[in-house]
Scaffold this motif. Structure first.
Motif, mmCIF file in Angstrom:
data_model
loop_
_atom_site.group_PDB
_atom_site.id
_atom_site.type_symbol
_atom_site.label_atom_id
_atom_site.label_comp_id
_atom_site.label_asym_id
_atom_site.label_seq_id
_atom_site.Cartn_x
_atom_site.Cartn_y
_atom_site.Cartn_z
ATOM 1 N N SER A 147 -2.222 1.272 -4.358
ATOM 2 C CA SER A 147 -1.393 0.126 -4.022
ATOM 3 C C SER A 147 -0.613 -0.392 -5.222
ATOM 4 O O SER A 147 -0.886 -0.051 -6.377
ATOM 5 N N CYS A 170 0.155 3.213 5.730
ATOM 6 C CA CYS A 170 0.127 2.273 4.598
ATOM 7 C C CYS A 170 1.417 1.471 4.635
ATOM 8 O O CYS A 170 2.499 2.060 4.675
ATOM 9 N N VAL A 215 0.878 -1.176 0.000
ATOM 10 C CA VAL A 215 0.000 0.000 0.000
ATOM 11 C C VAL A 215 0.915 1.224 0.000
ATOM 12 O O VAL A 215 1.711 1.408 0.914
ATOM 13 N N VAL A 238 -1.967 7.372 0.520
ATOM 14 C CA VAL A 238 -3.262 7.540 1.191
ATOM 15 C C VAL A 238 -3.646 9.016 1.172
ATOM 16 O O VAL A 238 -2.788 9.896 1.173
ATOM 17 N N THR A 261 -6.796 4.788 -0.692
ATOM 18 C CA THR A 261 -5.425 4.278 -0.718
ATOM 19 C C THR A 261 -5.108 3.787 -2.125
ATOM 20 O O THR A 261 -5.993 3.356 -2.868
ATOM 21 N N ILE A 263 -3.425 -1.689 5.918
ATOM 22 C CA ILE A 263 -3.568 -0.300 6.319
ATOM 23 C C ILE A 263 -3.827 -0.352 7.818
ATOM 24 O O ILE A 263 -4.693 -1.111 8.270
#
Length: 353
Positions: A65, A322, A49, A52, A63, A328
């Motif tokens: 990724s 993250c 991740v 954010v 978020t 998360i």
């Protein structure tokens, strides 16, 4: 003769003795902050991740990724509301607009996208980056978007017409982070070339270059109320004054590769590192009041402890991180903690570089 002991006495110009005790009394006392504790772990992404952002309503956050998806989560419950697909490589930056129903994203596929959150689809692309795009920032008052990346440039886009207003050149290596604000300098960038640049958005030129860091800079953060900002590098966290970029102080002790910084209204600065350590600092004094080692989710390797990005929610009472273990994590202040006296002795000979 003057005894050259620096133990308890120093001399000023008039040769009056100032004891170090009185000099210590003149330094600001760190404000007490409650310790932070892990409140929730959210899994759902299938890759690291990387970024954010929190919506201005404080109801949800988004978020991005390495699994190429953007996910929107409910902040209160931590449940998944929506997944957006469209990037063909890792999503490295997300930003939600306060003034439009738009979400902007950028990734290692060189793309900068504008998503309409009323239709949940891409409505605009901003073409021009020659390599991966690592970060973006929405200007708070103008309809302007800034994106930075591995092509060593910062590009300033007109949100509506999709045209590139400026290509800000000058950095000699990957630009890792960009900030925008309504007052000068309206754009601040940080780079792996160890410098930061403060930009004149009208002329498209550098106002100032800050060369104090010795290692590459991976993160910047603006203070929500003061006219200041901070930068994070493997050597130090440094605080700076706007508009000229005057150096304020160093926050030393987080000896790791710092990927991200977050700062809330109460003056809690948080730094997150590649090895999964999180340090909490008092903004004013630089006192490090808490250190946390992130726990990996079961089934992960210990080496998968790493913090890529962090953001406080709009109230400043939740910290969203993250991580490398594809989760998360949400931290909150410990309500049950009691205030205790802080035994803090700052270095009197503060480094000024």
């Amino acid at each position: 003769g003057i005894n050259a002991e620096y133990g308890d006495v120093s001399f000023n110009n008039n040769n009056k003795m100032i004891t170090l005790a009185s000099r210590r009394a003149a330094l600001p006392k760190p404000q007490w902050h409650a310790p932070w504790k892990l409140m929730r772990v959210i899994s759902g992404h299938l890759g690291w991740v990387r970024c954010v952002d929190v919506d201005h309503t404080n109801d949800w956050f988004v978020t991005g990724s390495a699994d190429r998806t953007i996910k929107i989560w409910d902040l209160g419950s931590g449940t998944l509301k929506l997944s957006l697909t469209g990037h063909i490589s890792t999503v490295r930056g997300v930003a939600v607009s306060d003034r439009h129903p738009y979400l902007f994203s950028c990734g290692e596929d060189k793309q900068v996208k504008c998503w309409d959150l009323e239709q949940n689809k891409v409505i605009r692309h901003y073409h021009g980056h020659l390599s991966a795009v690592y970060s973006l920032s929405i200007h708070p008052t103008l309809d302007v978007l800034c994106s930075v990346g591995r092509d060593s440039t910062c590009r300033v886009w007109d949100m509506r017409t999709k045209s590139c207003i400026h290509t800000l050149t000058g950095h000699t290596n990957t630009v890792s982070s960009v900030l925008t604000q309504a007052t000068e300098p309206q754009i601040i960038t940080a780079s792996h070339d160890t410098t930061m640049r403060l930009w004149d958005i009208v002329a498209g030129k550098t106002r100032a270059t800050l060369t104090n860091h010795k290692k590459s800079i991976r993160s910047l953060v603006l203070h929500p109320t003061q006219y200041t900002f901070a930068s994070a590098s493997a050597d130090n966290i440094k605080q700076w004054k706007c508009p000229g970029g005057e150096f304020i102080q160093n926050l030393s002790g987080h000896n790791a590769i710092l990927n991200t910084l977050a700062l809330n209204q109460d003056g809690v600065l948080v730094s997150g590192a590649d090895n999964g350590t999180i340090h909490f600092w008092d903004w004013k004094t630089g006192y490090n009041f808490q250190r946390v080692q992130s726990q990996v989710q079961p089934g992960s390797l210990d080496s998968e402890a790493g913090i890529f990005a962090m953001k406080f929610d709009k109230s400043g009472s939740r910290l969203i991180t993250c991580e490398t273990d594809k989760t998360i994590k949400i931290y909150k202040e410990d309500d049950t903690a009691l205030e205790e006296p802080i035994n803090w002795k700052p270095d009197l000979l503060r480094k000024k570089y």
